[in-house]
Each structure stands twice: as structure tokens, then as C-alpha cells.
Design an enzyme around this catalytic site. Structure first.
Site, PDB file in Angstrom:
ATOM      1  N   LYS A  52      34.015 -92.250 -66.828  1.00 39.22           N
ATOM      2  CA  LYS A  52      34.276 -93.347 -65.888  1.00 39.22           C
ATOM      3  C   LYS A  52      33.029 -94.227 -65.747  1.00 39.22           C
ATOM      4  O   LYS A  52      33.112 -95.450 -65.769  1.00 39.22           O
ATOM      5  CB  LYS A  52      34.720 -92.779 -64.521  1.00 39.22           C
ATOM      6  CG  LYS A  52      36.105 -92.140 -64.583  1.00 39.22           C
ATOM      7  CD  LYS A  52      36.482 -91.350 -63.329  1.00 39.22           C
ATOM      8  CE  LYS A  52      37.800 -90.626 -63.546  1.00 39.22           C
ATOM      9  NZ  LYS A  52      38.240 -89.805 -62.394  1.00 39.22           N
ATOM     10  N   GLN A  96      35.806 -87.098 -57.043  1.00 38.17           N
ATOM     11  CA  GLN A  96      36.445 -86.366 -58.134  1.00 38.17           C
ATOM     12  C   GLN A  96      37.026 -85.045 -57.608  1.00 38.17           C
ATOM     13  O   GLN A  96      36.343 -84.286 -56.906  1.00 38.17           O
ATOM     14  CB  GLN A  96      35.423 -86.111 -59.264  1.00 38.17           C
ATOM     15  CG  GLN A  96      36.019 -85.528 -60.534  1.00 38.17           C
ATOM     16  CD  GLN A  96      36.941 -86.487 -61.291  1.00 38.17           C
ATOM     17  OE1 GLN A  96      36.857 -87.701 -61.140  1.00 38.17           O
ATOM     18  NE2 GLN A  96      37.832 -85.933 -62.088  1.00 38.17           N
ATOM     19  N   ASP A 119      41.508 -94.711 -56.319  1.00 37.76           N
ATOM     20  CA  ASP A 119      42.336 -93.628 -56.878  1.00 37.76           C
ATOM     21  C   ASP A 119      43.783 -93.725 -56.369  1.00 37.76           C
ATOM     22  O   ASP A 119      44.679 -93.095 -56.925  1.00 37.76           O
ATOM     23  CB  ASP A 119      41.781 -92.264 -56.438  1.00 37.76           C
ATOM     24  CG  ASP A 119      40.978 -91.563 -57.523  1.00 37.76           C
ATOM     25  OD1 ASP A 119      41.254 -91.793 -58.707  1.00 37.76           O
ATOM     26  OD2 ASP A 119      40.082 -90.771 -57.159  1.00 37.76           O
TER      27      ASP A 119
HETATM   28  N1  GUN Z   1      40.664 -85.087 -61.070  1.00 37.54           N
HETATM   29  C1  GUN Z   1      41.489 -85.199 -62.139  1.00 37.54           C
HETATM   30  N2  GUN Z   1      41.961 -86.466 -62.244  1.00 37.54           N
HETATM   31  C2  GUN Z   1      41.429 -87.159 -61.217  1.00 37.54           C
HETATM   32  C3  GUN Z   1      41.538 -88.521 -60.803  1.00 37.54           C
HETATM   33  O1  GUN Z   1      42.242 -89.350 -61.382  1.00 37.54           O
HETATM   34  N3  GUN Z   1      40.821 -88.855 -59.698  1.00 37.54           N
HETATM   35  C4  GUN Z   1      40.056 -87.959 -59.010  1.00 37.54           C
HETATM   36  N4  GUN Z   1      39.405 -88.380 -57.938  1.00 37.54           N
HETATM   37  N5  GUN Z   1      39.940 -86.690 -59.381  1.00 37.54           N
HETATM   38  C5  GUN Z   1      40.618 -86.295 -60.476  1.00 37.54           C
END
Ligand code: GUN
Length: 290
Positions: A52, A96, A119
Site C-alpha cells: 500500500k 490493518q 477502508d
Molecule cells: N486486512 C486484510 N485486508 C485488509 C484491508 O483491506 N484493510 C485492512 N485495514 N485490513 C485488512
């Protein structure tokens, strides 16, 4: 059989976003800025968060990675979130998941300002999404919708089976595909661990979204000819022949399902990269809304 190339499509989306960011900068304005909070050192989470941050750099976004020890208290984490909510330089941020067991995930999600919740996990965004109001759409469902749209896959009037009812993938996917929208208007069935005779249901599906988190669960004998397959799963399976010690497997048994499908996402290189591209798109949206 046509591969739904999420890697290529995500690169195109990131290029499009890069062009928009270049225009913003050419106007002398500050670039969009995404922050990510990572608690602990889980290998998969580290990989995702690093991807990311790298994508931000590629597009020209600013990015901040906040790494906290796995032992951080819930109160400390909530303080970090409060800081991000109130920091005018940050347009959007993510925490995350998963979080360590001593931290209440729902409490953390509720603490995020919905206007910075790129998100799309906050109940405000979830509710807005269900009501077909403007909202941040969670990146994985958003990526799947975008992939179906760019490959011009018809969903109107089709039988879609979503396997999995998770809050961030299966459930929102079922909303979108049944809504009146470009990629939507489908008859949606949500299947899960208590579903009886799943194969009878999946054999009637024109489109299957496999998002249950069990490696290679969906096999060729469970699908009909011409089915469209979206594989959301990504499980690390120990493999001593690989340099990093594992291989990645989806929820779909690719070898048996691919020959029967009209379109299929590979793992890796399907839904995964799309998720990151759509998080970037949400970040630009957050910036433009402010
Ligand atoms: N863990 C796995 N996929 C994601 C996501 O898209 N966002 C977040 N915050 N955590 C994750």
C-alpha cells in the site's frame, strides 16, 4: 477461458490516479496523503501494508506508516487514531486488520472518522453503502466491481453466488450485486458454512464470488460450463520448494475450475492487486471531498 488480470487492471487504475495527482501538484496543491497503522509484525499484514505504501509512492501520494508493537494497549491505539482523525495533512487512513486479541476491533473501527475511513469499514459507511448513498466502498468489493465493469461482464439478471458472509467482502458484495447499478441487478445467493448442498447451488451460478477463506475449496465438479469466477481467497501454504517457504492459494481449485470457466481471476494477480488500487482511489476521493 479469459484471465481477469487484476495486476494489469490495477496498474492501469494507478496510472489514471497518477495523472490526476500530477494535475493536483501542477496546480500547486498538496498531494493526497494516506496513513496506515500496523500493529505487530504479522508477515502477511506487513506485506500488504508495504504494498500500500509503495503504491502511494508510485502514484505520487504522500504516505505515513505507523508501526506499533503487538503489545500496544487499546487506549494507546485509540489515541493514535484520534491523532490521525485530527491531523489536517492526512486525508484517509487504515488500521490493518487483524489486530491482536486484546484489542477490540469493532471499537477501533468505530473510532475512525467516517470521512477518513478509506477502508469503508465504519458503520456509517457500511450503512450508506447499503442505502445506496455515496460512501467509501471497502477496497476488495470495490476492486471486484471495477474488474467486472472493465471486462464488461454482464451481471444483470444473472445468478450470482457469493460464498462467505464476512463484513468486509461477502456481505457488501451481496449488497452491490443485487443493487440497481452498472455492475448489479443480479439475483444473489449468499452461501456460508451452514449452507446445505452447496454444490447444487454453485452449479446454477453464472458468477461465483469465492470469499470463504478455505484454500482450493471450490472444485471443478461444483461449477457449470461458462461460469465467471472471482477468487477472493489468499492463503499461505507451506512449500519448501519456494524461496520464501510458502505458496499462495485461492479459495478456488484453479486447475479443475479454470477449464470450465469463461472468466476467472488468478491467485495471485487477481483480486489482491485490485484491492490496493481501489484503496488508492478511495484516498483520492477522500482528498477531493475535503
Ligand atoms: N486486512 C486484510 N485486508 C485488509 C484491508 O483491506 N484493510 C485492512 N485495514 N485490513 C485488512
Amino acid at each position: 477461458m479469459i484471465l481477469l488480470d487484476g495486476k494489469l487492471t490495477s496498474e492501469q487504475i494507478k496510472e489514471e490516479l497518477g495523472i490526476e495527482v500530477a494535475k493536483i501538484k501542477a496546480d500547486g496543491k498538496r498531494a493526497p496523503h494516506l496513513a496506515a497503522v500496523l500493529v505487530g509484525l504479522d508477515g502477511a499484514s506487513l506485506t500488504y501494508v508495504n504494498s500500500k505504501v509503495k503504491s502511494c509512492e508510485k502514484i505520487g501520494f504522500g504516505s505515513t506508516l505507523i508501526q506499533l508493537a503487538a503489545t500496544v494497549s487499546e487506549i494507546e491505539l485509540l489515541k493514535v487514531i484520534d491523532g490521525l482523525n485530527n491531523n489536517p495533512e492526512i486525508d484517509g487512513f487504515i488500521v490493518q486488520l487483524p489486530l491482536p486479541k486484546h484489542i477490540d476491533e469493532q471499537k477501533v473501527i468505530m473510532a475512525i472518522n467516517p470521512d477518513k475511513d478509506v477502508d469503508g469499514f465504519h458503520p456509517t459507511n457500511f450503512g450508506r453503502m447499503a442505502l445506496e448513498l455515496p460512501a467509501f466502498i471497502p477496497a476488495t468489493p470495490y476492486g471486484i466491481l471495477e474488474l467486472l465493469e472493465r471486462y464488461q461482464i454482464e451481471t444483470s439478471g444473472k445468478n450470482v453466488v457469493v460464498i462467505g458472509r464476512s463484513h468486509f467482502v461477502g456481505r457488501p458484495m451481496s449488497f452491490f450485486l443485487s443493487q440497481k447499478r452498472t455492475v448489479g441487478d443480479a439475483t444473489v445467493t449468499v452461501a456460508h458454512s451452514r449452507t446445505k448442498d452447496l454444490a447444487t447451488i454453485t452449479k446454477q451460478a453464472d458468477v461465483i464470488v469465492a470469499a470463504l477463506g478455505i484454500a482450493e475449496f471450490l472444485t471443478g465438479d461444483m461449477v457449470k460450463e461458462g461460469v465467471v469466477i472471482i477468487d477472493v481467497g489468499i492463503t499461505r501454504i507451506a512449500d519448501s520448494t519456494k524461496k520464501n517457504g510458502f505458496r499462495l492459494a485461492g479459495d478456488v481449485h484453479f486447475e479443475s475450475v479454470a477449464p470450465k470457466s469463461s472468466y476467472i481471476t488468478p491467485v495471485p494477480g487477481g483480486v489482491g492487486p485490485m484491492t490496493i488500487a481501489m484503496l488508492m482511489k478511495n484516498t483520492l476521493l477522500a482528498y477531493n471531498r475535503r
